[in-house]
Design a protein around this motif. Structure first.
Motif, PDB file in Angstrom:
ATOM      1  N   UNK A 166       0.879  -1.191   0.000  1.00 25.51           N
ATOM      2  CA  UNK A 166       0.000   0.000   0.000  1.00 25.51           C
ATOM      3  C   UNK A 166       0.903   1.224   0.000  1.00 25.51           C
ATOM      4  N   UNK A 167       0.827   2.011  -1.090  1.00 23.25           N
ATOM      5  CA  UNK A 167       1.716   3.160  -1.226  1.00 23.25           C
ATOM      6  C   UNK A 167       0.936   4.382  -1.700  1.00 23.25           C
ATOM      7  N   UNK A 168       1.554   5.537  -1.531  1.00 25.15           N
ATOM      8  CA  UNK A 168       0.962   6.812  -1.924  1.00 25.15           C
ATOM      9  C   UNK A 168       1.745   7.344  -3.116  1.00 25.15           C
ATOM     10  N   UNK A 169       1.138   7.333  -4.297  1.00 26.85           N
ATOM     11  CA  UNK A 169       1.865   7.804  -5.485  1.00 26.85           C
ATOM     12  C   UNK A 169       1.683   9.299  -5.715  1.00 26.85           C
ATOM     13  N   UNK A 170       0.955   9.980  -4.839  1.00 29.92           N
ATOM     14  CA  UNK A 170       0.761  11.426  -4.969  1.00 29.92           C
ATOM     15  C   UNK A 170       1.632  12.207  -3.997  1.00 29.92           C
ATOM     16  N   UNK A 190       8.084  -0.972   5.224  1.00 34.81           N
ATOM     17  CA  UNK A 190       7.021   0.016   5.423  1.00 34.81           C
ATOM     18  C   UNK A 190       5.901  -0.105   4.393  1.00 34.81           C
ATOM     19  N   UNK A 191       6.210  -0.626   3.203  1.00 35.66           N
ATOM     20  CA  UNK A 191       5.203  -0.719   2.146  1.00 35.66           C
ATOM     21  C   UNK A 191       4.141  -1.785   2.414  1.00 35.66           C
ATOM     22  N   UNK A 192       4.415  -2.722   3.325  1.00 39.93           N
ATOM     23  CA  UNK A 192       3.539  -3.883   3.507  1.00 39.93           C
ATOM     24  C   UNK A 192       2.207  -3.488   4.146  1.00 39.93           C
ATOM     25  N   UNK A 230      -6.904  -8.328   5.746  1.00 40.34           N
ATOM     26  CA  UNK A 230      -6.911  -7.586   7.006  1.00 40.34           C
ATOM     27  C   UNK A 230      -5.652  -6.726   7.080  1.00 40.34           C
ATOM     28  N   UNK A 231      -5.764  -5.436   7.346  1.00 37.78           N
ATOM     29  CA  UNK A 231      -4.568  -4.590   7.459  1.00 37.78           C
ATOM     30  C   UNK A 231      -3.583  -5.150   8.486  1.00 37.78           C
ATOM     31  N   UNK A 232      -2.361  -5.361   8.042  1.00 36.61           N
ATOM     32  CA  UNK A 232      -1.344  -5.915   8.928  1.00 36.61           C
ATOM     33  C   UNK A 232      -1.480  -7.387   9.186  1.00 36.61           C
ATOM     34  N   UNK A 233      -2.478  -8.041   8.561  1.00 32.48           N
ATOM     35  CA  UNK A 233      -2.761  -9.434   8.858  1.00 32.48           C
ATOM     36  C   UNK A 233      -1.810 -10.408   8.196  1.00 32.48           C
TER      37      UNK A 233
END
Length: 386
Positions: A166-170, A190-192, A230-233
């Motif tokens: 999950x990343x922010x391309x903006x 950190x990207x995970x 699940x986030x972080x799952x």
């Protein structure tokens, strides 16, 4: 060989289809929207899991003309010797003529892959505006061998393989990290966003409800499964195959004792759908194909149900299956699913490769009569009432 369908949500109603060898076409248009076949690794015509695998339009595409692709490129310079290829996430922009500008390429991310298979690739923007990137475990089998550390890539939080990113391309260039990603400020990349995945072949957010992320995780020899991410799952691989225990030294039998926690003591997330594959008696098919929760209006009986598929039913040579799954009543119960019949022929009659969703949330099935990127048998079908 169509493997992704996307709608830009710009009010035009256009549907864009990504073809495995490297082209993106607008349905109804004569010329390709983008052609990167010269950048894609040389594909095997009989069967290949590499190629142009993902397409995602920026949430503000109507204003900024930005979109992203995920494809398999030849192994980049400096990659580990003997590895197979490099997966690339690129951003392009639309030219003044309404087609993609091939010279507008911006590299977002590159991931070296030790083997040719298990590449994931169905990139998608979430309701939060961030880009989600599903990645397989690096390929081969059992999550062991060259390019796989002890315990496997799926369970190794220091690598991007076997994860959903999950990343922010903006934000920063080439990308930023959302502050609430699970491993920010502690051990782990950190990207995970989530981990413990074998090959999340086609993922999608639910356009309604709680906007949950669904992923079909292709199994090894025994079990196919669908997971709500699940986030972080930790979603289990290679401690589990689906909801069953997995032993990489004996992958043809599921051990009796099913692990409930990962190697750091974290709980493992159960799949919501699981079925036996062709590797065991009574198996349904060979590879699960992720789909969408139906939020359209053409078929009221499907609203809220998860429509997904199977690449090829057991014993067939090119006959996929379309399923509809009903949400479970309890939080720890499995979703029940049934096969959707096809009017006339009663069966699909081709390999099911992927599903797509248009701006009105109606669904499409992408098929091919060929196992590999050869011939011109690829088709896009709309799901309508019989």
């Amino acid at each position: 060989m169509p493997v992704a369908l996307a709608s830009p949500g710009d009010g035009t109603g256009r549907l864009f289809v990504a073809d495995l060898p490297g082209t993106i076409r607008v349905i109804g248009a004569d010329e390709p929207f983008l052609d990167i076949t010269d950048r894609v690794v040389d594909l095997r015509s009989g069967y290949d899991e590499r190629g142009l695998l993902g397409l995602a339009f920026h949430p503000q595409f109507a204003e900024n003309g930005r979109f992203l692709v995920y494809y398999s490129a030849p192994l980049r310079e400096g990659a580990p010797a003997g590895w197979d290829h490099t997966s690339r996430v690129l951003e392009f922009s639309v030219s003044t003529h309404g087609r993609a500008d091939p010279d507008s390429e911006r590299v977002i991310l590159e991931i070296d892959q030790p083997q040719a298979n298990h590449n994931g690739g169905s990139i998608v923007f979430g309701p939060d505006g961030y880009l989600y990137i599903p990645l397989g475990d690096g390929g081969g089998a059992n999550d062991v061998g060259r390019g796989h550390p002890p315990g496997g890539n799926g369970q190794d939080i220091t690598t991007l393989l076997g994860k959903i990113l999950r990343i922010d391309i903006d934000d920063e260039k080439p990308y930023g990290i959302p502050e609430d990603n699970s491993f920010v400020g502690r051990e782990g990349r950190d990207e995970i966003y989530a981990y413990g995945l074998r090959n999340p072949w086609r993922t999608a957010f639910d356009a309604g409800g709680e906007h949950r992320l669904f992923a079909a995780d292709a199994g090894q020899y025994l079990w196919e499964s669908v997971k709500i991410i699940v986030p972080g799952g930790n979603h289990g691989w290679n401690l589990r195959e689906g909801n069953h225990a997995f032993d990489p030294e004996n992958p043809y039998e599921s051990p009796q004792d099913v692990p409930r926690t990962g190697r750091r003591g974290e709980p493992l997330v159960d799949a919501i759908i699981e079925y036996p594959n062709a590797g065991q008696p009574g198996g349904i098919g060979q590879v699960v194909i992720g789909g969408y929760v139906y939020r359209g209006s053409a078929i009221p009986g499907l609203v809220g149900r998860y429509v997904f598929g199977e690449w090829n039913r057991d014993g067939a040579r090119g006959d996929g299956i379309i399923f509809a799954a009903t949400p479970a009543e309890g939080p720890n119960e499995m979703w029940e699913f049934t096969e959707i019949g096809v009017a006339g022929s009663r069966t699909v009659g081709a390999y099911v490769l992927a599903f797509g969703e248009d701006a009105d949330h109606e669904l499409y099935v992408l098929t091919s009569k060929s196992r590999g990127p050869a011939g011109k048998t690829g088709r896009v079908h709309r799901i309508v009432p019989s």
